[in-house]
Design a protein around this motif. Sequence first.
Motif, PDB file in Angstrom:
ATOM      1  N   UNK A 147      39.644  48.024  51.970  1.00 43.33           N
ATOM      2  CA  UNK A 147      38.697  47.958  50.861  1.00 43.33           C
ATOM      3  C   UNK A 147      39.331  47.643  49.524  1.00 43.33           C
ATOM      4  N   UNK A 148      40.659  47.615  49.459  1.00 46.84           N
ATOM      5  CA  UNK A 148      41.351  47.326  48.203  1.00 46.84           C
ATOM      6  C   UNK A 148      41.439  45.821  47.981  1.00 46.84           C
ATOM      7  N   UNK A 149      41.366  45.392  46.736  1.00 45.65           N
ATOM      8  CA  UNK A 149      41.485  43.969  46.421  1.00 45.65           C
ATOM      9  C   UNK A 149      42.809  43.407  46.911  1.00 45.65           C
ATOM     10  N   UNK A 150      42.755  42.190  47.478  1.00 43.66           N
ATOM     11  CA  UNK A 150      43.974  41.446  47.779  1.00 43.66           C
ATOM     12  C   UNK A 150      44.358  40.686  46.518  1.00 43.66           C
ATOM     13  N   UNK A 151      45.623  40.820  46.135  1.00 42.75           N
ATOM     14  CA  UNK A 151      46.051  40.284  44.850  1.00 42.75           C
ATOM     15  C   UNK A 151      46.812  38.980  45.004  1.00 42.75           C
ATOM     16  N   UNK A 152      46.600  38.094  44.022  1.00 37.10           N
ATOM     17  CA  UNK A 152      47.394  36.876  43.913  1.00 37.10           C
ATOM     18  C   UNK A 152      48.283  36.983  42.679  1.00 37.10           C
ATOM     19  N   UNK A 153      49.352  36.211  42.686  1.00 37.30           N
ATOM     20  CA  UNK A 153      50.280  36.199  41.549  1.00 37.30           C
ATOM     21  C   UNK A 153      50.327  34.793  40.971  1.00 37.30           C
ATOM     22  N   UNK A 154      49.939  34.663  39.716  1.00 44.15           N
ATOM     23  CA  UNK A 154      50.005  33.389  39.009  1.00 44.15           C
ATOM     24  C   UNK A 154      50.757  33.629  37.700  1.00 44.15           C
TER      25      UNK A 154
END
Length: 539
Positions: A176-183
């Motif tokens: 249920x936790x957000x999947x994070x991206x790195x920019x």
Amino acid sequence: MVWILKQKFLLVLYFSYLITTVTSQTYPIEWDRISSTPTPTDPLSLGNCICDLTFNLCDVNCCCDTDCEQVEKSLFSTCLPEGGGIEQKDYTCIDPSTVVKTNRVITTLVDDQLCVIIDNNPSLGTSIVLPSNPPSFDTLAKSDSYPYPYTFESSSFIPPLPTPSTNTPGSSYVVGENVWTVIDSTQIPLSLLSSDPLGECINTNPITFLSPKSQSTVCFLYTDNLSSSCTTKFSLSQFVDLSSLYISTTPSDFSGISINLANTPSSPSYDPVNKACLNSINALQFSIIYDVTGKILDVALRVTTATIYENSDGSASSELSFGLDFVTEQENNATSFGAPRTKSGNYGYQIGLPLLVGTLAENNYQEAVNQPVDGLMLLGGSDCSEQVGPVTFGENLLVGCSVPILSANQSVVCSDLSDYFLSLLRGNNVPTYLGVYGNSDYMDINNWVRIQEQLPPEVYSSDSIICTGIPTSIHYQITYADTGIVSNPQPKILSGSINYSTSTNYTAIQSKTTIYFNVSFLKITTLTTEEMPAPTHNP
């Protein structure tokens, strides 16, 4: 005297095209695991973990799943309902003279005292008794007054609300936790494309870890001028910038891993001759591989392209599908044997999950079931060229489609016409067995019940242009009843049959014939063996 003859005509029936039937992939059979001894079942243990719907794989948020390691359970955000079962209670011992009759098995005597469970629930331990010789589907369906104790009963399944979990999120992803991206060293949520009120694609739906495990959406791309926007608006970089986008392996990872292209699509280009945008983005399918600790190991992207044509005013629109699957490291590396396999209930079927079907497989003196991975599929679409399904448990289904016939006013071989329609109705491999329970093991023949099939009669023709008795409808009829304990009933299939309906085909003047696929479920409600509840304890 009128003679009815089975006629063979010299002229050949031909069809406008061949309808392709897909050969279903089946699960591999490990013959060294086949057992000739039926697996015993305790009615009190049936359905004690209804959220476990996959063999050889941990189901998300299913805390009772024996395939889940403790480290996997620590990632759960909730504990899904586990089903029935008897709550464990302390024994209390009383004078046996105060007991008229005991309910379920408490027989130990201690100092001339009878030990019982203090519980006056009349359903505690009461098991449902299935009929030893239930009436046939047709008998029940045609009867105006159903012989007691059999009655019809409609069924529906409304899953209970999940129980909140007390797990504390750690450095790994939690369900249920957000999947994070790195920019540029900054974390932002990875978003799933969705559609605005007009159906156009927008990035406003953050992807959450394993919630759900698979997800997809469809939206539309619009442009007023296809020639000027083809290479920009319909390109991969419009949605995913692979040069600067990275996926955080854990919520605390600010470096991330790159996205791997499973295929290399061609760049879009405008074709002024045909007024079309070539290699326009049509579908994006992500696969996120993760391990039991909640760490993302790899991210793959498969891109599908298509050609879109502009309208007379230069505008154009295109449908774009976007999908994402979370795949465990075990699933990604699994061999054919021991690979994860979905269930349709545990034990009993759950309404709306695929019906388990198969055909008999034999190896010397061993027997098993060839179970198709996709379940029972039927023909559909306007011209019978599409696959419809799978058929789901407890949900009646009627599918019809039209088969083109071009006989050019010629006589036909009626038996050939009959064989052709029968092959369409039965498919490549008509099922001969049904899984008794939603978790029936295809390597244990004792978990399956044979389907009784009644083939249509021989074809007879009355003259050179009319064929009678042509099979145009197949009807799957399935009866089931609850088993287990009254407080936690588990649907179990009792019988299955396949019947056919026939019709008259005027082959010389008829260009199309409609065929039908009908699936009916009938629930039998039986009497239960009510046992006297334990008496109230008087200290």
